[in-house]
Design a protein around this motif. Sequence first.
Motif, PDB file in Angstrom:
ATOM      1  N   UNK A 178      -7.314  -2.830  -3.289  1.00 23.31           N
ATOM      2  CA  UNK A 178      -6.285  -2.889  -2.241  1.00 23.31           C
ATOM      3  C   UNK A 178      -5.009  -2.283  -2.812  1.00 23.31           C
ATOM      4  N   UNK A 179      -4.550  -1.233  -2.198  1.00 19.10           N
ATOM      5  CA  UNK A 179      -3.365  -0.544  -2.705  1.00 19.10           C
ATOM      6  C   UNK A 179      -2.098  -1.323  -2.383  1.00 19.10           C
ATOM      7  N   UNK A 180      -1.097  -1.126  -3.249  1.00 20.26           N
ATOM      8  CA  UNK A 180       0.226  -1.703  -2.977  1.00 20.26           C
ATOM      9  C   UNK A 180       0.873  -0.909  -1.841  1.00 20.26           C
ATOM     10  N   UNK A 185       2.949   4.180   0.789  1.00 19.10           N
ATOM     11  CA  UNK A 185       4.152   4.914   1.228  1.00 19.10           C
ATOM     12  C   UNK A 185       4.260   6.248   0.480  1.00 19.10           C
ATOM     13  N   UNK A 186       3.935   6.213  -0.805  1.00 19.71           N
ATOM     14  CA  UNK A 186       4.007   7.432  -1.617  1.00 19.71           C
ATOM     15  C   UNK A 186       3.024   8.494  -1.075  1.00 19.71           C
ATOM     16  N   UNK A 187       1.835   8.051  -0.680  1.00 21.94           N
ATOM     17  CA  UNK A 187       0.857   8.998  -0.130  1.00 21.94           C
ATOM     18  C   UNK A 187       1.387   9.575   1.185  1.00 21.94           C
ATOM     19  N   UNK A 188       1.958   8.715   2.023  1.00 25.23           N
ATOM     20  CA  UNK A 188       2.476   9.212   3.310  1.00 25.23           C
ATOM     21  C   UNK A 188       3.585  10.244   3.063  1.00 25.23           C
ATOM     22  N   UNK A 189       4.449   9.929   2.104  1.00 21.52           N
ATOM     23  CA  UNK A 189       5.557  10.868   1.812  1.00 21.52           C
ATOM     24  C   UNK A 189       5.016  12.220   1.363  1.00 21.52           C
TER      25      UNK A 189
END
Length: 392
Positions: A178-180, A185-189
Motif C-alpha cells: 500500500x503506497x503512502x 501524489x508524486x506519481x500524479x505530479x
Amino acid sequence: MLADRIGRITPSATLAMTAKAAELRATGKKVINLSVGEPDFQTPEHIKNAGKVAIDNGSTRYTPGGGTLELKIAACTKMKRDNNLIYDPSQVLVSCGGKHSLYNACQALFQKRDEVIIFSPYWVSFPDFVSVTGAKPVFVKTDPNNQYEPIWNDLKGKLNSNTKGIIINSPSNPTGGVWSDEAVIKVIKLAKTIDAWVFSDECYEQLTYDRPYVSTASLVNDYDKILTFQSCSKTYAMTGWRIGYAAGNSKVINAMGKLQGQSTSCPNSIAQKAAIEALTGDQTIVSEMRKIFKVRRNYIVTRLNNMEGVICDNPGGAFYVFPNFTQILKNSNKINSSNDLSMYLLENKALVSVSGSAFGSDGNIRFSYAASDDDLSTAMDLLEESLIEIQN
Ligand code: PLP
C-alpha cells in the motif's frame, strides 16, 4: 489464421493454477489452495436476497449498456461515503467486473506507439490489457522494503512524450503493498508533466490493515486525467457476480461505454440489483472481513519471516503475501527458480501457489491468505518442510 492481437495475450497464470488445483482435487487429494484471488467468504445474505428479489420482480431484461442509473448513483454514493470522491453518475460506467472496466479503458485510450507505465511486480492482466491495444507496457521497478513504492529514478527515466498512461494498483496484487499518499501524489505530479492518464485500480481499497485507504483522485483537485476503478468483487465477496465500475472524465467514460455497448452490452441485470444493495446497504461485512484478513496477514507474515532464508515485507493490504526465496534458491541444487518451487509445492505437498515470474518477479511466490486458519497453518508447515527438503 488468427489475428496478431491474440499472440500478444498471455493466458492468466493465476487462473491456470486454479485449474491445476481443481484437477488435483478431482483425483481425491486434499489440496490447499493459496493461489486464489477471491475472499473465502460467502456473499452476504442481504446482497444475495437483493439478487433473488430482482429475479422475482422481473429485473431480468437488458439494462442500459453502461449500467442502470440507479446503480451509477449507488456507486457515486459509495465513492463519496468511503473515498471522499465526488462523481456525477454521467462520469460512471458499470462493467462486468473491474477487469472489464480496466480493459475497456485501455482500449479507449491506448494504441500503437503509446507507452504505458506498469509497476513491477504487477497484476498479471495489466501487461496484456496494454499490449493487446498495440501499445507498449513499460515496467518500472519498485522497492520491496517500502510497500513496493516506485524506484523514482527508474520511473523518471522511463517517462517520455510517448507515455500515455500510468497504472497504479495500491493495495497491490500480487504484493499487498500500500503506497503512502506522498508516493501517489508524486506519481500524479510526474504524470502531469507529460499529460499522461493515471489509472487507479482500487479493487482492494477496503482491505488495508495499518491505516485507512485514501483514493488516488481524492489526493489532488487539479488534474482531471485520473480514472478510478473499483469493484464489488473483493469488497463484498462478489467475485462471481461480475460487477465493477470506472469513474472519471466523461469523454473517456462515454468512449468506454460505446465499446462496451458493441461487445458485452449491459452487465448482468440481476447482479446490478445486488450491487446496489452491496454499495448502499449494510456495510458490516466489509469491516468484519478486514478484521479477519488482518489477523491472517499477521500470522502468515510472522511464519514466513521465521523461516530461514525467507524475506517477507509486511504488506499493508489486499490478501496476498509475496515472500522472496532468492537465498533458498541459491542454496538448493534441486530447484532453480520460483517456478520450480511453486511446482515442487504443488506436486509434492498439494499446496497451490503462484510463482512470482507470472507477476514479473522471479525469486518470489504469491500466497493468498483468503483461506481458513487451519489451511494457512498447514500450508506454512508444508512450506517449511519443503524448504528443508530442497536445501538438503
Ligand atoms: N485489479 C486487480 C489488481 C485484481 O487483482 C483483480 C482481480 O483479481 C481485478 C482488478 C479485477 O477484479 P474483478 O474483475 O473481479 O472486479
